[in-house]
Design a protein around this motif. Structure first.
Motif, PDB file in Angstrom:
ATOM      1  N   GLU A  70      41.876  71.627  53.070  1.00 42.47           N
ATOM      2  CA  GLU A  70      40.955  70.565  53.501  1.00 42.47           C
ATOM      3  C   GLU A  70      40.780  69.478  52.446  1.00 42.47           C
ATOM      4  N   LYS A  71      41.360  69.723  51.261  1.00 40.25           N
ATOM      5  CA  LYS A  71      41.199  68.789  50.134  1.00 40.25           C
ATOM      6  C   LYS A  71      39.717  68.472  49.926  1.00 40.25           C
ATOM      7  N   SER A  72      38.932  69.542  49.833  1.00 33.08           N
ATOM      8  CA  SER A  72      37.482  69.425  49.742  1.00 33.08           C
ATOM      9  C   SER A  72      36.916  70.513  48.850  1.00 33.08           C
ATOM     10  N   PHE A  73      35.842  70.179  48.153  1.00 30.03           N
ATOM     11  CA  PHE A  73      35.145  71.168  47.344  1.00 30.03           C
ATOM     12  C   PHE A  73      34.050  71.857  48.161  1.00 30.03           C
ATOM     13  N   ASP A  74      33.871  71.426  49.386  1.00 31.84           N
ATOM     14  CA  ASP A  74      32.957  72.084  50.328  1.00 31.84           C
ATOM     15  C   ASP A  74      33.852  72.884  51.278  1.00 31.84           C
ATOM     16  N   TYR A  75      34.417  73.949  50.775  1.00 29.26           N
ATOM     17  CA  TYR A  75      35.562  74.610  51.388  1.00 29.26           C
ATOM     18  C   TYR A  75      35.302  75.948  52.065  1.00 29.26           C
ATOM     19  N   LEU A  76      34.130  76.509  51.899  1.00 29.64           N
ATOM     20  CA  LEU A  76      33.910  77.853  52.438  1.00 29.64           C
ATOM     21  C   LEU A  76      34.112  77.955  53.951  1.00 29.64           C
ATOM     22  N   PRO A  77      33.550  77.038  54.762  1.00 28.50           N
ATOM     23  CA  PRO A  77      33.794  77.145  56.211  1.00 28.50           C
ATOM     24  C   PRO A  77      35.283  77.056  56.572  1.00 28.50           C
ATOM     25  N   ALA A  78      36.013  76.184  55.898  1.00 24.08           N
ATOM     26  CA  ALA A  78      37.448  76.055  56.172  1.00 24.08           C
ATOM     27  C   ALA A  78      38.183  77.334  55.780  1.00 24.08           C
ATOM     28  N   SER A  79      37.820  77.920  54.653  1.00 26.04           N
ATOM     29  CA  SER A  79      38.449  79.163  54.213  1.00 26.04           C
ATOM     30  C   SER A  79      38.162  80.295  55.197  1.00 26.04           C
ATOM     31  N   GLN A  80      36.930  80.364  55.690  1.00 24.80           N
ATOM     32  CA  GLN A  80      36.574  81.389  56.674  1.00 24.80           C
ATOM     33  C   GLN A  80      37.354  81.194  57.973  1.00 24.80           C
ATOM     34  N   LEU A  81      37.518  79.956  58.397  1.00 22.49           N
ATOM     35  CA  LEU A  81      38.262  79.661  59.623  1.00 22.49           C
ATOM     36  C   LEU A  81      39.736  80.062  59.483  1.00 22.49           C
TER      37      LEU A  81
END
Length: 182
Positions: A70-81
């Motif tokens: 996601e090229k983001s430091f707010d990454y937890l939701p993307a990692s979970q998905l």
């Protein structure tokens, strides 16, 4: 049970990483080594329990992957998905809640208590061992922690996180570390 006297690799982690070399780019070795360190620490912390090492490997692989996808430091939701999609495709949907909790709570500052039978707390501790360069050890033997850190060199992983934190602070000064939880 896991042997805490030697450092191990994971064939499943190797397989998962093979499909993400391009996505990780120059950070491939740094992230791979971070994952292998956390994998070893988590397995060692779980030594008194019968655990599925593949469950740890899946959580380890996906736990920070959203940074790159996601090229983001707010990454937890993307990692979970990403983890959820992998688990569904591979017939491991029954692991979904635990794996998502392992990913979502791995930067929690305080103890995870909701499901003590899950690997979430051990995974959280394993990540903290690595993030502190072994300063926190949660009763793992000093020699073992040192062996893991030497077997899988940092390769710039923590430097990358500092760079991302600085960039995040510039654009979100009131939310510089969105992945942290109490």
């Amino acid at each position: 049970m896991y042997d805490t006297t030697s450092v191990i690799n994971s064939l499943l982690l190797d397989d998962l990483f093979s499909g993400y070399q391009e996505v990780l780019g120059e950070d491939y070795d740094a992230y791979r080594n971070h994952c292998l360190r956390v994998f070893n620490f988590c397995c060692a912390l779980a030594r008194k329990r019968e655990v599925d090492l593949d469950k740890i490997a899946v959580a380890v692989f996906f736990h920070d992957l959203g940074i790159w996808t996601e090229k983001s430091f707010d990454y937890l939701p993307a990692s979970q998905l990403l983890a959820r999609s992998y688990l569904e495709k591979n017939g491991k949907g029954d692991w979904q809640s635990e794996i998502e909790a392992m990913i979502g709570e791995h930067h929690k500052l305080t103890r995870y208590k909701e499901h003590p039978e899950w690997l979430v707390e051990l995974f959280r501790k394993a990540d903290w061992i690595d993030m502190t360069g072994g300063l926190l050890r949660f009763r793992l033997k000093d020699d073992f922690v040192t062996d893991v850190l030497e077997a899988f060199p940092n390769a710039g992983f923590h430097r990358k996180l500092v760079q991302l934190a600085v960039e995040r602070f510039k654009s979100h000064p009131f939310s510089p570390l969105p992945m942290m939880k109490l």
